[in-house]
Structures are given as C-alpha cells and as structure tokens.
Write an enzyme that holds these catalytic residues in place. Structure first.
Site, PDB file in Angstrom:
ATOM      1  N   ASP A  45       0.840  -1.202   0.000  1.00 43.82           N
ATOM      2  CA  ASP A  45       0.000   0.000   0.000  1.00 43.82           C
ATOM      3  C   ASP A  45       0.881   1.261   0.000  1.00 43.82           C
ATOM      4  OD1 ASP A  45       0.841  -0.152   2.621  1.00 43.82           O
ATOM      5  OD2 ASP A  45      -1.159  -0.023   3.512  1.00 43.82           O
ATOM      6  N   SER A  46       2.204   1.069  -0.015  1.00 41.33           N
ATOM      7  CA  SER A  46       3.129   2.180  -0.280  1.00 41.33           C
ATOM      8  C   SER A  46       2.801   2.824  -1.626  1.00 41.33           C
ATOM      9  CB  SER A  46       4.578   1.687  -0.268  1.00 41.33           C
ATOM     10  OG  SER A  46       4.727   0.567  -1.123  1.00 41.33           O
ATOM     11  N   ASP A  84      -1.070  -6.126   0.122  1.00 44.56           N
ATOM     12  CA  ASP A  84      -1.454  -5.501   1.395  1.00 44.56           C
ATOM     13  C   ASP A  84      -2.957  -5.322   1.500  1.00 44.56           C
ATOM     14  OD1 ASP A  84       0.848  -5.007   2.873  1.00 44.56           O
ATOM     15  OD2 ASP A  84       1.276  -3.114   1.849  1.00 44.56           O
ATOM     16  N   LYS A 112      -1.005  -9.374   3.355  1.00 43.53           N
ATOM     17  CA  LYS A 112      -0.200  -8.830   4.462  1.00 43.53           C
ATOM     18  C   LYS A 112      -1.062  -7.893   5.297  1.00 43.53           C
ATOM     19  CE  LYS A 112       3.467  -5.915   3.755  1.00 43.53           C
ATOM     20  NZ  LYS A 112       3.061  -4.651   4.419  1.00 43.53           N
ATOM     21  N   GLU A 114      -0.937  -5.316   8.826  1.00 39.95           N
ATOM     22  CA  GLU A 114      -0.073  -4.601   9.764  1.00 39.95           C
ATOM     23  C   GLU A 114      -0.679  -4.618  11.161  1.00 39.95           C
ATOM     24  OE1 GLU A 114       0.667  -0.582   8.538  1.00 39.95           O
ATOM     25  OE2 GLU A 114       1.308  -1.177   6.539  1.00 39.95           O
ATOM     26  N   GLU A 181       9.651  -3.989  10.084  1.00 43.03           N
ATOM     27  CA  GLU A 181      10.067  -2.705   9.506  1.00 43.03           C
ATOM     28  C   GLU A 181      10.627  -1.796  10.595  1.00 43.03           C
ATOM     29  OE1 GLU A 181       7.210  -0.778   6.940  1.00 43.03           O
ATOM     30  OE2 GLU A 181       8.399   1.054   6.847  1.00 43.03           O
TER      31      GLU A 181
HETATM   32  O1  KIV Z   1       3.594  -1.073   1.585  1.00 43.47           O
HETATM   33  C1  KIV Z   1       4.772  -1.454   1.464  1.00 43.47           C
HETATM   34  O2  KIV Z   1       5.433  -1.268   0.448  1.00 43.47           O
HETATM   35  C2  KIV Z   1       5.384  -2.131   2.594  1.00 43.47           C
HETATM   36  C3  KIV Z   1       6.881  -2.191   2.623  1.00 43.47           C
HETATM   37  C4  KIV Z   1       7.420  -0.905   3.109  1.00 43.47           C
HETATM   38  C5  KIV Z   1       7.386  -3.310   3.413  1.00 43.47           C
HETATM   39  O3  KIV Z   1       4.710  -2.579   3.486  1.00 43.47           O
END
Ligand code: KIV
Length: 266
Positions: A45-46, A84, A112, A114, A181
């Site tokens: 989600d970056s 994510d 994924k 968080e 992270e």
């Molecule tokens: O969203 C993302 O790209 C991430 C990385 C920073 C690990 O979670």
C-alpha cells in the site's frame, strides 16, 4: 525458475539462503523484478505514497489494491505475490474475509496485515480458510498517527519483549511469514532465530531471512527528496533499471545488502 511457493521460502530459510523481495505495482515492473530473481513481489500500500503522491498509506482503497494486484499478476514470472490489505480493510471478521478474497482472486498468493499481537485473530481466521498471511510488525505505516511519525520501533526493552512475544504468538496463530520494519538489528535477528517461518526485514539489519525495499527507493527516486537510512540506490553504477534490479537481488543473496550501516541500534 519454477514458481515460488511457501515451501520454497521455508526451504530457503532452512538452508540459510536469503530471500529477495521487492515492491511492484504494475505488470512491466513485476516482469522485470521477477526476471531479476526476486522470489517475492509485494503489492504494497506504499503505492499510495510512491504512485499516488499521498503523504501516508491511509487513503489507499481495496479497489486500488485489487487493481494493482491484477496488474502485477499479469507481468509476474514465477514469483510469489503478496498484497497488502489497506487501512481499515480488516477491522471486522467479515471485512477481513471479503477483502482478502478480493486480493486472492485478483492474483495474490498471500495477504499482508499490519499490527501486533491482536493480528492473531484475523490470521487464524484466514489461515483456517486457506489464505496465507504475512504479519507486518515494528513500524506499521497505517498506524503512523498513533506512532507519531515514521520512527524505529522496539528500542525500549519492554517494547522489544512485546514484539518478540507477538512474533511467536502470530506464528502460533498460523502466520506464514513475518515482515519487520524499522526494528533494531539485534532484535530482528533474535526474532528471525526464534520463529520457524521466514522473516523479511526493511530497516531491520542483516540478520533476517530476507529483505524488501520499495522499488522507487532502490531505483533512487524520491518524491520528498528524503532517503531513509536503510535504503541503497541500486541505480548507482548501473546503466539500466534491469541492471539495478539484478544488482539488488545479487546483493541480498550474497549478504552485501543490507550492510551494518543500513540498520538501527537499540
Ligand atoms: O507497503 C509497502 O510497500 C510495505 C513495505 C514498506 C514493506 O509494506
């Protein structure tokens, strides 16, 4: 290379071979990263920050994650794809199941999430229904407003103890992988040794089972002009993007990236 599965990643950990992971958001880069030999592509989600220009990942929606996951799937050449679940897309059991289904049907092999110890419940729910989960601990960008900024996590002994306990509890709940992270290198190393599942680091030092970087960061691109301590610009000394991706995978595999200077102390 044959298609990468969870079993491949577990064998890499057991054999002490580092796992190379990169973020990817579209078909062309998915092809380039997988052809470079990255075993794992993360549709992070970056993308809210590096593609859309937001100042955090919070505005990213499940529709956008599904769109980019489907794009990555079309270009991928054998890597395992993790997507994510975005901010607040797993706040109830029903949302967790429906939104994970969206990502898996779009082409993800794993989702994924968080958080911390509370992830045990959604992880159990998903694992029982056939969805592998990567648990993201340490600096969790979706919680930036609670954390008060993008800061190293686990520096105090009580925090470190809690993170160790959370990692073991999440493995027990059925997590298939952990991502740490911005965690002190020594703590990340201890966690990687304490669990059997692969542990991937970003700003977590050289002791984890593998590494991930945001694609734009490792290609030397930054909207804000700020570069985190844990980033190396792999375009340096290369004449092509493919060369930089190949150099990243090689450096992760031979242990030259990350170096001690890319990590944090307690
Ligand atoms: O969203 C993302 O790209 C991430 C990385 C920073 C690990 O979670």
């Amino acid at each position: 290379m044959p298609d990468v599965t969870l079993t491949t990643l577990q064998s890499l950990k057991q054999n002490g071979e580092k796992i190379a992971m990169l973020t990817a958001y579209d078909a062309t880069f998915a092809q380039a990263c997988s052809q470079a030999g990255a075993e794992v592509l993360l549709v992070g989600d970056s993308l809210g920050m590096v593609l859309q220009g937001h100042d955090s990942t919070l505005p990213v929606t499940i529709d956008e994650m599904a769109y980019h996951t489907a794009s990555v799937k079309r270009g991928n050449n054998g890597a395992l794809i993790i997507s994510d679940l975005p901010f607040m897309a797993y706040s109830t059991s029903e949302q967790t199941l429906l939104n994970s289904a969206r990502l898996m049907q779009a082409g993800a092999h794993m989702v994924k999430l968080e958080g911390a110890g509370w992830l045990a419940e959604p992880i159990r729910l998903l694992a029982e229904r056939g969805v592998p989960v990567c648990a993201h601990l340490g600096l969790t960008p979706q919680a930036v407003n609670i954390l008060g900024g993008y800061k190293v996590q686990g520096r105090q002994e009580a925090q470190a103890r809690q993170m160790r306990a959370d990692a073991m509890a999440l493995e027990q709940a059925g997590a298939a992988m952990l991502l740490l992270e911005c965690v002190p290198s020594e703590l990340a190393n201890e966690i990687a040794q304490a669990v059997k599942i692969p542990v991937i680091g970003i700003g977590a030092g050289p002791g984890t089972d593998g590494q991930v970087l945001v694609l734009h960061d490792m290609l030397g691109l930054s909207l804000s002009g700020r570069v985190a301590k844990f980033v190396r610009n792999f375009m340096e000394g290369q004449s092509s993007i493919q060369g930089a991706l190949n150099a990243y995978v090689k450096a992760v595999k031979d242990g030259s990236f990350p170096a001690a200077e890319h990590g944090f102390s307690a």
